[in-house]
Design a protein around this motif. Sequence first.
Motif, PDB file in Angstrom:
ATOM      1  N   TYR A   8       3.288   7.428 -22.315  1.00 51.13           N
ATOM      2  CA  TYR A   8       2.420   6.511 -21.595  1.00 51.13           C
ATOM      3  C   TYR A   8       2.283   7.028 -20.173  1.00 51.13           C
ATOM      4  N   TYR A   9       1.069   7.124 -19.678  1.00 52.06           N
ATOM      5  CA  TYR A   9       0.868   7.529 -18.304  1.00 52.06           C
ATOM      6  C   TYR A   9      -0.362   6.835 -17.753  1.00 52.06           C
ATOM      7  N   ARG A  10      -0.373   6.750 -16.427  1.00 52.05           N
ATOM      8  CA  ARG A  10      -1.519   6.177 -15.741  1.00 52.05           C
ATOM      9  C   ARG A  10      -1.995   7.182 -14.706  1.00 52.05           C
ATOM     10  N   VAL A  11      -3.267   7.273 -14.525  1.00 47.47           N
ATOM     11  CA  VAL A  11      -3.828   8.113 -13.483  1.00 47.47           C
ATOM     12  C   VAL A  11      -4.147   7.196 -12.308  1.00 47.47           C
ATOM     13  N   ILE A  12      -3.510   7.492 -11.186  1.00 54.65           N
ATOM     14  CA  ILE A  12      -3.665   6.660  -9.997  1.00 54.65           C
ATOM     15  C   ILE A  12      -4.333   7.492  -8.906  1.00 54.65           C
ATOM     16  N   ALA A  13      -5.343   6.921  -8.283  1.00 53.25           N
ATOM     17  CA  ALA A  13      -6.002   7.606  -7.173  1.00 53.25           C
ATOM     18  C   ALA A  13      -5.003   7.803  -6.038  1.00 53.25           C
ATOM     19  N   ASP A  14      -5.126   8.904  -5.313  1.00 50.18           N
ATOM     20  CA  ASP A  14      -4.197   9.230  -4.241  1.00 50.18           C
ATOM     21  C   ASP A  14      -4.111   8.115  -3.197  1.00 50.18           C
ATOM     22  N   ASP A  15      -5.224   7.431  -2.945  1.00 47.83           N
ATOM     23  CA  ASP A  15      -5.203   6.364  -1.940  1.00 47.83           C
ATOM     24  C   ASP A  15      -4.614   5.063  -2.487  1.00 47.83           C
ATOM     25  N   LYS A  16      -4.164   5.051  -3.736  1.00 53.30           N
ATOM     26  CA  LYS A  16      -3.539   3.871  -4.343  1.00 53.30           C
ATOM     27  C   LYS A  16      -2.056   4.099  -4.623  1.00 53.30           C
ATOM     28  N   SER A  17      -1.489   5.169  -4.080  1.00 56.86           N
ATOM     29  CA  SER A  17      -0.072   5.464  -4.277  1.00 56.86           C
ATOM     30  C   SER A  17       0.767   4.660  -3.292  1.00 56.86           C
ATOM     31  N   ILE A  18       1.641   3.842  -3.819  1.00 51.63           N
ATOM     32  CA  ILE A  18       2.481   2.982  -2.990  1.00 51.63           C
ATOM     33  C   ILE A  18       3.471   3.795  -2.154  1.00 51.63           C
ATOM     34  N   ALA A  19       3.633   5.063  -2.491  1.00 51.35           N
ATOM     35  CA  ALA A  19       4.535   5.942  -1.731  1.00 51.35           C
ATOM     36  C   ALA A  19       4.088   6.072  -0.275  1.00 51.35           C
ATOM     37  N   LYS A  20       2.811   5.841  -0.009  1.00 48.24           N
ATOM     38  CA  LYS A  20       2.275   5.966   1.345  1.00 48.24           C
ATOM     39  C   LYS A  20       2.181   4.630   2.070  1.00 48.24           C
ATOM     40  N   ALA A  21       2.680   3.563   1.462  1.00 48.26           N
ATOM     41  CA  ALA A  21       2.588   2.228   2.055  1.00 48.26           C
ATOM     42  C   ALA A  21       3.604   2.053   3.179  1.00 48.26           C
ATOM     43  N   VAL A  22       3.289   1.140   4.084  1.00 51.42           N
ATOM     44  CA  VAL A  22       4.209   0.720   5.138  1.00 51.42           C
ATOM     45  C   VAL A  22       4.810  -0.599   4.668  1.00 51.42           C
ATOM     46  N   VAL A  23       6.130  -0.616   4.491  1.00 51.43           N
ATOM     47  CA  VAL A  23       6.813  -1.774   3.912  1.00 51.43           C
ATOM     48  C   VAL A  23       7.820  -2.320   4.910  1.00 51.43           C
ATOM     49  N   LYS A  24       7.816  -3.638   5.086  1.00 50.09           N
ATOM     50  CA  LYS A  24       8.786  -4.295   5.967  1.00 50.09           C
ATOM     51  C   LYS A  24       9.583  -5.299   5.145  1.00 50.09           C
ATOM     52  N   VAL A  25      10.919  -5.225   5.285  1.00 49.67           N
ATOM     53  CA  VAL A  25      11.823  -6.123   4.569  1.00 49.67           C
ATOM     54  C   VAL A  25      12.686  -6.834   5.603  1.00 49.67           C
ATOM     55  N   ALA A  26      12.824  -8.151   5.469  1.00 57.81           N
ATOM     56  CA  ALA A  26      13.642  -8.935   6.388  1.00 57.81           C
ATOM     57  C   ALA A  26      15.108  -8.529   6.272  1.00 57.81           C
ATOM     58  N   ASP A  27      15.820  -8.595   7.389  1.00 56.08           N
ATOM     59  CA  ASP A  27      17.256  -8.328   7.380  1.00 56.08           C
ATOM     60  C   ASP A  27      17.948  -9.307   6.446  1.00 56.08           C
ATOM     61  N   GLN A  28      19.004  -8.833   5.797  1.00 60.38           N
ATOM     62  CA  GLN A  28      19.771  -9.650   4.860  1.00 60.38           C
ATOM     63  C   GLN A  28      21.187  -9.827   5.397  1.00 60.38           C
ATOM     64  N   GLN A  29      21.829 -10.909   5.020  1.00 56.97           N
ATOM     65  CA  GLN A  29      23.176 -11.196   5.493  1.00 56.97           C
ATOM     66  C   GLN A  29      24.225 -10.690   4.512  1.00 56.97           C
ATOM     67  N   TYR A  30      25.306 -10.140   5.039  1.00 51.72           N
ATOM     68  CA  TYR A  30      26.424  -9.647   4.233  1.00 51.72           C
ATOM     69  C   TYR A  30      27.018 -10.786   3.426  1.00 51.72           C
ATOM     70  N   THR A  31      27.294 -10.523   2.140  1.00 54.61           N
ATOM     71  CA  THR A  31      27.857 -11.552   1.260  1.00 54.61           C
ATOM     72  C   THR A  31      29.175 -11.128   0.617  1.00 54.61           C
ATOM     73  N   GLY A  32      29.516  -9.854   0.715  1.00 55.88           N
ATOM     74  CA  GLY A  32      30.694  -9.341   0.028  1.00 55.88           C
ATOM     75  C   GLY A  32      30.374  -8.848  -1.371  1.00 55.88           C
ATOM     76  N   LYS A  33      29.180  -9.124  -1.828  1.00 61.32           N
ATOM     77  CA  LYS A  33      28.694  -8.674  -3.133  1.00 61.32           C
ATOM     78  C   LYS A  33      27.430  -7.857  -2.914  1.00 61.32           C
ATOM     79  N   ALA A  34      26.910  -7.290  -3.983  1.00 61.59           N
ATOM     80  CA  ALA A  34      25.656  -6.535  -3.883  1.00 61.59           C
ATOM     81  C   ALA A  34      24.537  -7.461  -3.398  1.00 61.59           C
ATOM     82  N   VAL A  35      23.840  -7.026  -2.368  1.00 57.86           N
ATOM     83  CA  VAL A  35      22.717  -7.784  -1.807  1.00 57.86           C
ATOM     84  C   VAL A  35      21.445  -7.252  -2.448  1.00 57.86           C
TER      85      VAL A  35
END
Length: 98
Positions: A8-35
Amino acid sequence: YVGTTYGYYRVIADDKSIAKAVVKVADQQYTGKAVEPDKTAVTSITLNGTELKQSDYEIIGYSKNIKKGTAKMIIRGLNEYGGTKTVNFKITAKRLKQ
Protein backbone atom coordinates in the motif's frame (compact mmCIF):
# COMPACT_ATOMS: atom_id res chain seq x y z
CA TYR A 1 10.13 -18.36 -2.83
CA VAL A 2 6.78 -18.51 -4.50
CA GLY A 3 3.75 -16.39 -3.76
CA THR A 4 2.23 -12.99 -4.02
CA THR A 5 2.81 -9.88 -1.99
CA TYR A 6 0.81 -6.69 -1.86
CA GLY A 7 1.78 -3.21 -0.80
CA TYR A 8 0.00 0.00 0.00
CA TYR A 9 1.40 3.40 -0.89
CA ARG A 10 0.22 6.93 -1.36
CA VAL A 11 1.66 9.57 -3.63
CA ILE A 12 1.84 12.85 -1.76
CA ALA A 13 2.67 16.18 -3.36
CA ASP A 14 5.87 17.72 -2.00
CA ASP A 15 3.94 20.70 -0.63
CA LYS A 16 1.71 18.31 1.39
CA SER A 17 4.53 16.61 3.31
CA ILE A 18 4.06 17.11 7.03
CA ALA A 19 7.85 16.82 7.41
CA LYS A 20 8.05 20.50 6.44
CA ALA A 21 5.37 21.67 8.90
CA VAL A 22 5.98 23.99 11.84
CA VAL A 23 4.59 22.24 14.93
CA LYS A 24 4.13 23.68 18.42
CA VAL A 25 3.41 21.47 21.45
CA ALA A 26 2.55 22.82 24.91
CA ASP A 27 4.97 22.05 27.73
CA GLN A 28 4.03 18.98 29.76
CA GLN A 29 4.45 18.37 33.48
CA TYR A 30 6.65 15.59 34.89
CA THR A 31 4.59 12.69 36.24
CA GLY A 32 7.17 9.99 36.97
CA LYS A 33 5.68 7.92 34.16
CA ALA A 34 5.85 8.16 30.38
CA VAL A 35 4.34 11.48 29.28
CA GLU A 36 2.25 10.98 26.13
CA PRO A 37 0.41 14.18 25.25
CA ASP A 38 -2.58 13.83 22.94
CA LYS A 39 -3.65 16.09 20.09
CA THR A 40 -5.02 18.70 22.51
CA ALA A 41 -1.40 19.45 23.54
CA VAL A 42 -0.49 20.30 19.94
CA THR A 43 -1.17 24.03 19.88
CA SER A 44 -0.60 24.48 16.14
CA ILE A 45 0.61 22.80 12.97
CA THR A 46 1.26 25.08 10.02
CA LEU A 47 2.29 23.90 6.57
CA ASN A 48 2.94 26.44 3.81
CA GLY A 49 0.83 29.03 5.65
CA THR A 50 -2.11 26.65 6.15
CA GLU A 51 -3.21 25.62 9.65
CA LEU A 52 -3.78 21.86 9.74
CA LYS A 53 -6.74 20.35 11.60
CA GLN A 54 -6.54 17.48 14.09
CA SER A 55 -8.00 15.19 11.44
CA ASP A 56 -5.01 15.91 9.16
CA TYR A 57 -2.46 14.06 11.31
CA GLU A 58 -2.02 11.37 13.93
CA ILE A 59 0.49 10.83 16.73
CA ILE A 60 2.35 7.58 16.15
CA GLY A 61 5.04 7.53 18.81
CA TYR A 62 7.05 9.09 21.62
CA SER A 63 10.62 8.87 22.87
CA LYS A 64 12.69 10.27 25.74
CA ASN A 65 9.38 11.06 27.44
CA ILE A 66 9.84 9.86 31.03
CA LYS A 67 12.24 12.34 32.66
CA LYS A 68 12.32 16.13 32.76
CA GLY A 69 13.83 17.79 29.72
CA THR A 70 13.22 17.50 26.01
CA ALA A 71 11.00 14.68 24.76
CA LYS A 72 10.00 13.72 21.24
CA MET A 73 6.65 13.08 19.55
CA ILE A 74 6.31 11.57 16.08
CA ILE A 75 3.36 12.64 13.94
CA ARG A 76 2.20 11.33 10.56
CA GLY A 77 0.10 13.09 7.94
CA LEU A 78 -3.35 11.79 7.04
CA ASN A 79 -5.80 12.36 4.18
CA GLU A 80 -4.15 14.63 1.61
CA TYR A 81 -1.05 15.03 3.84
CA GLY A 82 1.75 12.52 4.12
CA GLY A 83 5.15 11.96 5.63
CA THR A 84 6.27 12.01 9.24
CA LYS A 85 7.82 14.59 11.52
CA THR A 86 9.57 14.29 14.85
CA VAL A 87 8.67 17.17 17.16
CA ASN A 88 10.29 18.20 20.44
CA PHE A 89 8.31 19.12 23.53
CA LYS A 90 9.39 19.95 27.06
CA ILE A 91 8.68 18.01 30.23
CA THR A 92 8.89 20.48 33.09
CA ALA A 93 9.36 19.94 36.81
CA LYS A 94 6.31 19.09 38.86
CA ARG A 95 4.95 22.14 40.67
CA LEU A 96 5.23 22.22 44.42
CA LYS A 97 2.05 22.56 46.44
CA GLN A 98 1.75 25.71 48.49
